[in-house]
Design an enzyme around this catalytic site. Structure first.
Site, short mmCIF file in Angstrom:
data_model
loop_
_atom_site.label_atom_id
_atom_site.label_comp_id
_atom_site.label_asym_id
_atom_site.label_seq_id
_atom_site.Cartn_x
_atom_site.Cartn_y
_atom_site.Cartn_z
N LYS A 1 37.17 45.21 49.88
CA LYS A 1 37.74 44.38 48.98
C LYS A 1 39.10 43.58 48.81
CE LYS A 1 34.62 45.92 46.11
NZ LYS A 1 32.78 44.90 46.09
N LYS B 1 42.44 50.69 44.38
CA LYS B 1 40.94 50.98 44.76
C LYS B 1 41.85 51.24 46.27
CE LYS B 1 41.39 47.81 40.77
NZ LYS B 1 40.56 45.70 40.59
N GLU C 1 46.85 47.05 42.83
CA GLU C 1 46.82 46.31 42.14
C GLU C 1 47.73 46.01 41.01
OE1 GLU C 1 42.89 43.72 42.91
OE2 GLU C 1 42.64 44.69 41.05
N PHE D 1 48.44 46.88 36.89
CA PHE D 1 47.21 47.31 36.16
C PHE D 1 47.70 46.43 34.66
CE2 PHE D 1 47.10 49.98 32.84
CZ PHE D 1 45.27 50.28 33.11
N GLU E 1 34.23 38.39 39.49
CA GLU E 1 34.29 38.99 38.53
C GLU E 1 36.09 38.74 37.95
OE1 GLU E 1 31.80 42.89 38.08
OE2 GLU E 1 33.29 43.22 38.61
N GLU F 1 35.98 40.72 41.62
CA GLU F 1 35.72 40.87 43.17
C GLU F 1 34.51 40.51 42.90
OE1 GLU F 1 35.23 45.60 42.97
OE2 GLU F 1 32.81 44.49 41.74
N ASN G 1 30.44 40.56 43.07
CA ASN G 1 29.32 41.56 43.28
C ASN G 1 28.13 40.63 43.63
OD1 ASN G 1 30.48 44.09 42.32
ND2 ASN G 1 29.81 43.34 40.45
N ARG H 1 24.66 39.96 44.25
CA ARG H 1 23.34 40.62 43.74
C ARG H 1 23.28 39.94 42.51
NH1 ARG H 1 25.09 44.41 40.36
NH2 ARG H 1 27.17 45.40 40.97
N VAL I 1 22.89 44.16 36.86
CA VAL I 1 22.75 44.46 35.32
C VAL I 1 22.38 43.64 34.30
CG1 VAL I 1 22.34 46.43 33.94
CG2 VAL I 1 23.73 46.89 35.93
#
Lengths: 450, 172
Positions: A116, A156, A198, A200, A273, A287, A289, A291, A294
């Site tokens: 990340k 993170k 990062e 918040f 995202e 970040e 994803n 793939r 969901v």
């Protein structure tokens, strides 16, 4: 040569992938754990092989076993679904070394996005808005960086993701210990101790852009999804589109996502995202994803595009079947994740035997689920039972339909999130879209304390 | 202490292959009882009359004909030694299953005689075959004393986790 696809996943997403393969005329082999022998996907696949024991590290995560099963059954491609091996660069490389097509982006892309810190730097280098943050080594540097970011901030794991292992730091006195604890936890959980911080954002919306690329340089976006309703960083409800965005916001988001896709020569499905700061209107990269996601069905419902079909074809070498200008958004879609989690116990997993499963039957609904009455929901994997998607001409009508559908849904046998979902869709704040990523968590924690 | 599903999985897997009829584990409030034996009609039979929702609600019943070709034979596999099935299993026969998924080999290397054949006596620790996963060979032992009465898998072919490989009858 027609591809034979090995599906290295389980549950509703295995069903979704098997159905897409069947639609393409591709034969399938499903690898299951001993706990999933009697699952619905096992009955749907052309052939099912038992990989190993119930524990994921002996079945769905056992790379060599998955490879041996795919090769031993004559497969030519592997679809990893989400979770498990889907973001594993070493596995993608091993697939290629054994002549198997990994249905996902290149190992290089997986490697760059899996770290990340590197992903943040990549985004920044492309002019994608990134929130103040970074990483440091010595305690002095860590403090100096924290001062420049400002409190509160989040620590993170570089190799984490999806909200796992995050630490909120409200002031400098907590910093050193939180940094050390986070690093230790990251090492234990992800095998890498690297962490970063990062700013918040207290009142943020989670907005993500769906990207899709082929092996011929074709790349496009399929709009955004709004996943602001979360419980402790786990998504609960997703929507397409994100209603609060201005056309300018939308342009920044999609152009940013496509710039990242171009830099990585991105193939297949990916999700970029972002956080949208409600108080300042600032957009910042979170970040990627790399793939199938969901919540992909809300995008499918709002565009009519079969994302999984496109993903498989693109990874097998076909050019995308449509152009950016063909992507037309119509109406609004809402998805609720129905999970075997008990809202009365902080959404703790609540597996058991499903005695009653009576989904609503109405037009405009879609249910992706591997549940059936009598199914013994295993305790070994994630809690997702199914995803209910409602579509309407606008957000209010989609939510009305979802509300009716959830009211009709009958589930018995163990505690589920159904009751919580009914409450959320009836909530005036949710209906008015006055929500942020901590909205649900704060509400439930306040209730628990009162 | 917390006892999570992973721990339960570990317990269940450790007990796999262990001969027991009743197992009880108590830790504080937690109590786990496992019994083995004839099926008890404790859980109600799943309702077969549920409605069929749009995409996925009831178990798909029929499986399409599976005509997936087995993979290309292992390059080092000798002329395939097929399964030996001389007769019906006796009541005291033990079935030896694959501990992992992989390629089943009856001999140490191509051309060698098989580790065991029907009629051969075996001890608990006699190696009876190997299962290969991506070049890693795992020897499988008989686990029981007796005589090989049946070979259930074919040399050089993929065997699944817990697939029956051999039957072993009582020592004569």
């Amino acid at each position: 040569m027609t591809a034979v696809v090995f599906v290295a996943n389980r549950g509703e997403i295995a069903l979704r992938i098997l159905t897409a393969c069947r639609g393409l005329g591709l034969r399938t082999v499903l690898g299951v754990s001993a706990a999933d022998r009697d699952s619905m996907p096992a009955a749907l696949a052309d052939r099912t092989v038992v990989l190993g024991g119930a524990r994921a590290d002996r079945s769905y995560l056992a790379q060599d076993t998955v490879l041996a099963a795919a090769l031993g059954t004559g497969c030519t491609a592997i679809h990893p679904g989400y979770g498990f091996l889907s973001e594993n660069a070493a596995f993608a490389e091993a697939c290629a070394a054994n002549g198997l097509t990994f249905i996902g982006p290149s190992p290089q892309a997986l490697r760059r996005l899996g770290d990340k810190i590197e992903a943040r730097e990549l985004a920044e280098s492309l002019g994608v808005p990134v929130s103040p943050g970074g990483t440091a080594v010595s305690p002095e540097e860590v403090h100096r960086l924290a001062e420049s970011i400002g409190y509160p901030l989040l620590i993170k794991a570089a190799h984490g993701g999806g909200g796992k292992g995050m630490k909120l730091v409200t002031g400098p006195e907590e910093l050193t210990s939180a940094w050390q604890v986070a690093s230790g936890e990251a090492l234990a959980a992800f095998g890498h101790g690297a962490v970063f911080m990062e700013r918040f954002v207290e009142r943020a919306r989670h907005v993500e852009v769906q990207i899709l690329g082929d092996r011929h340089g074709g790349r496009l976006h399929v709009g955004e999804r709004d996943c602001t309703v979360q419980y402790r960083y786990q998504k609960v409800i997703e929507e397409s589109a994100s209603e609060g965005l201005t056309p300018e916001d939308r342009r920044v988001l999609t152009e940013s996502a496509l710039r990242i896709a171009a830099e990585l020569d991105y193939v297949g499905l990916g999700t970029v995202e972002f956080l949208f700061d409600e108080s300042t209107g600032a957009i910042s990269f979170l970040e990627v994803n790399p793939r199938l996601q969901v919540e992909h069905p809300v995008t499918e419902a709002a565009t009519g595009i079969d994302l999984v079909r496109e993903q498989i074809q693109a990874c097998l070498g076909e050019p995308l079947s449509f152009k950016q200008s063909d992507v037309v958004f119509r109406g609004h879609a809402v998805e609720c994740r129905i999970t075997a989690q008990d809202p009365a116990r902080g959404l703790a997993p609540s597996p058991g035997t499903l005695r009653r499963w009576r989904p609503p039957r109405r037009g405009g609904l879609r249910l992706d689920s591997h549940m059936y009455e009598g199914y013994r929901f295993p305790p070994f994997y994630d809690a997702l039972m199914g995803k209910l998607v409602a579509w309407g001409e606008d957000r209010a009508r989609a939510i009305d339909l979802m509300s009716d559908a959830l009211a009709e849904f009958e589930i018995e046998g163990f505690p589920t999130s159904l009751g919580l979902l009914r409450r959320i869709v009836a909530d005036p704040d949710f209906r008015a879209n006055r929500i942020h990523t901590n909205w649900l968590t704060e509400r439930l924690e306040n209730e628990a304390h009162s | 202490m917390q006892f999570d599903p992973e721990d339960l999985a570990l317990v269940l897997e450790s007990l796999d292959g262990v001969d027991y009829q009743h197992f009880q584990l108590e830790m504080g409030d937690l109590r786990i009882v496992l019994t083995r034996g004839p099926e008890t009609p404790a859980s109600p039979a799943p309702s077969a009359s549920g409605p069929a929702p749009d995409t996925a609600g009831s178990r798909p019943e029929s499986k399409p004909a599976a005509d997936i070709q087995p993979g290309t034979p292992h390059p080092t596999a000798a002329a395939s030694t097929t399964a030996e099935r001389p007769g019906a299993p006796g009541p005291d026969d033990k079935t030896i299953t694959a501990p992992i998924l992989g390629t089943f080999y009856r001999s140490p290397k191509p051309g060698d005689p098989p580790y065991v054949s029907v009629g051969d006596p075996v001890e608990t620790d006699t190696v009876i075959c190997i299962v290969e996963v991506m070049k890693l060979m795992t020897p499988v032992t008989a686990g029981h004393r007796g005589v090989v009465t049946e070979v259930l898998a074919t040399d050089g072919e993929l065997v699944e986790f817990e697939q029956p490989l051999f039957r072993i009858g009582p020592a004569s």
